[in-house]
Design a protein around this motif. Structure first.
Motif, PDB file in Angstrom:
ATOM      1  N   SER A  37      23.310  91.187  54.148  1.00 54.89           N
ATOM      2  CA  SER A  37      24.123  91.094  52.931  1.00 54.89           C
ATOM      3  C   SER A  37      23.568  90.108  51.918  1.00 54.89           C
ATOM      4  O   SER A  37      24.083  90.009  50.807  1.00 54.89           O
ATOM      5  CB  SER A  37      25.564  90.703  53.295  1.00 54.89           C
ATOM      6  N   ILE A  38      22.532  89.378  52.278  1.00 57.48           N
ATOM      7  CA  ILE A  38      21.933  88.401  51.359  1.00 57.48           C
ATOM      8  C   ILE A  38      20.825  89.100  50.569  1.00 57.48           C
ATOM      9  O   ILE A  38      19.835  89.532  51.149  1.00 57.48           O
ATOM     10  CB  ILE A  38      21.350  87.189  52.121  1.00 57.48           C
ATOM     11  N   PRO A  39      21.004  89.221  49.249  1.00 56.82           N
ATOM     12  CA  PRO A  39      19.944  89.840  48.445  1.00 56.82           C
ATOM     13  C   PRO A  39      18.690  88.969  48.434  1.00 56.82           C
ATOM     14  O   PRO A  39      18.764  87.757  48.649  1.00 56.82           O
ATOM     15  CB  PRO A  39      20.546  89.922  47.040  1.00 56.82           C
ATOM     16  N   TYR A  40      17.547  89.575  48.181  1.00 58.80           N
ATOM     17  CA  TYR A  40      16.286  88.833  48.150  1.00 58.80           C
ATOM     18  C   TYR A  40      16.322  87.698  47.131  1.00 58.80           C
ATOM     19  O   TYR A  40      15.708  86.670  47.335  1.00 58.80           O
ATOM     20  CB  TYR A  40      15.118  89.773  47.850  1.00 58.80           C
ATOM     21  N   LYS A  41      17.048  87.872  46.031  1.00 57.28           N
ATOM     22  CA  LYS A  41      17.121  86.821  45.006  1.00 57.28           C
ATOM     23  C   LYS A  41      18.095  85.725  45.399  1.00 57.28           C
ATOM     24  O   LYS A  41      18.192  84.704  44.733  1.00 57.28           O
ATOM     25  CB  LYS A  41      17.505  87.420  43.661  1.00 57.28           C
ATOM     26  N   LEU A  52      31.624  89.636  52.701  1.00 57.94           N
ATOM     27  CA  LEU A  52      31.814  89.796  54.142  1.00 57.94           C
ATOM     28  C   LEU A  52      33.272  89.650  54.574  1.00 57.94           C
ATOM     29  O   LEU A  52      33.579  89.776  55.759  1.00 57.94           O
ATOM     30  CB  LEU A  52      30.944  88.786  54.896  1.00 57.94           C
ATOM     31  N   SER A  53      34.150  89.366  53.618  1.00 55.18           N
ATOM     32  CA  SER A  53      35.579  89.162  53.906  1.00 55.18           C
ATOM     33  C   SER A  53      35.784  88.072  54.958  1.00 55.18           C
ATOM     34  O   SER A  53      36.538  88.237  55.917  1.00 55.18           O
ATOM     35  CB  SER A  53      36.244  90.465  54.358  1.00 55.18           C
ATOM     36  N   LEU A  54      35.085  86.967  54.757  1.00 56.08           N
ATOM     37  CA  LEU A  54      35.198  85.815  55.655  1.00 56.08           C
ATOM     38  C   LEU A  54      35.652  84.601  54.862  1.00 56.08           C
ATOM     39  O   LEU A  54      35.345  84.481  53.676  1.00 56.08           O
ATOM     40  CB  LEU A  54      33.839  85.488  56.289  1.00 56.08           C
ATOM     41  N   ASP A  55      36.367  83.701  55.534  1.00 49.20           N
ATOM     42  CA  ASP A  55      36.641  82.449  54.852  1.00 49.20           C
ATOM     43  C   ASP A  55      35.363  81.618  54.887  1.00 49.20           C
ATOM     44  O   ASP A  55      34.481  81.839  55.712  1.00 49.20           O
ATOM     45  CB  ASP A  55      37.844  81.708  55.462  1.00 49.20           C
ATOM     46  N   VAL A  56      35.258  80.694  53.951  1.00 47.46           N
ATOM     47  CA  VAL A  56      34.011  79.941  53.772  1.00 47.46           C
ATOM     48  C   VAL A  56      33.643  79.145  55.022  1.00 47.46           C
ATOM     49  O   VAL A  56      32.464  79.048  55.380  1.00 47.46           O
ATOM     50  CB  VAL A  56      34.099  79.032  52.528  1.00 47.46           C
ATOM     51  N   SER A  57      34.633  78.607  55.750  1.00 46.32           N
ATOM     52  CA  SER A  57      34.309  77.814  56.943  1.00 46.32           C
ATOM     53  C   SER A  57      33.727  78.694  58.048  1.00 46.32           C
ATOM     54  O   SER A  57      32.791  78.284  58.739  1.00 46.32           O
ATOM     55  CB  SER A  57      35.546  77.059  57.441  1.00 46.32           C
ATOM     56  N   THR A  58      34.244  79.905  58.216  1.00 41.50           N
ATOM     57  CA  THR A  58      33.690  80.830  59.220  1.00 41.50           C
ATOM     58  C   THR A  58      32.270  81.216  58.830  1.00 41.50           C
ATOM     59  O   THR A  58      31.360  81.218  59.661  1.00 41.50           O
ATOM     60  CB  THR A  58      34.567  82.092  59.351  1.00 41.50           C
TER      61      THR A  58
END
Length: 138
Positions: A37-41, A52-58
């Motif tokens: 999910s991380i783009p090359y840029k 990713l529908s995650l909280d920042v701490s997770t």
């Protein structure tokens, strides 16, 4: 089978395929999803959490493990010292390519059992479903 049951079965089967690929690369499914999910840029951590529908701490815990494996780089954003920019390292980019090749290979072996018309219908349905999911979020 009802649509809900079929959808849940599809989701479970999809996760099983992702589990096969993640264990091949000795990372968790969550870490695999981060990498792909991380783009090359690069991307800001808060945006990645939303995707990713995650909280920042997770997400941070997963990113810390990927940093320890030298697969990603995490840098403070100059304009906002609270924000972080997440990028794939050179090893992370190699892993990304390997994962995508693995996913494509697995899917191609499955899609070979569908005819061209079924594949096109499936693509159209996936596009529509993805759009509907995004619309529903907002």
């Amino acid at each position: 089978m009802e649509l809900t049951e079929l959808t849940l079965n599809f989701h479970t089967n999809y996760l099983n395929l992702m589990r096969q690929i993640s264990s091949k690369h000795q990372i968790s499914i969550s870490q695999l999803l981060c990498v792909i999910s991380i783009p090359y840029k690069g991307i800001q951590q808060i945006e990645l959490a939303k995707i990713l529908s995650l909280d920042v701490s997770t997400l941070s815990r997963n990113l810390d493990k990927l940093i320890a494996k030298e697969l990603i780089v995490k840098k403070k954003v100059q304009l906002d010292k609270r924000a972080y920019q997440i990028s794939l390292s050179s090893e992370g980019k190699k892993l990304y390519e390997e994962i995508m090749l693995n996913i494509n290979t697995l899917y191609q072996s499955i899609y070979l059992k569908l005819d061209d018309m079924e594949i096109e219908q499936f693509k159209e349905i996936l596009i529509k479903l993805n759009w509907l999911f995004i619309s529903h979020e907002n």
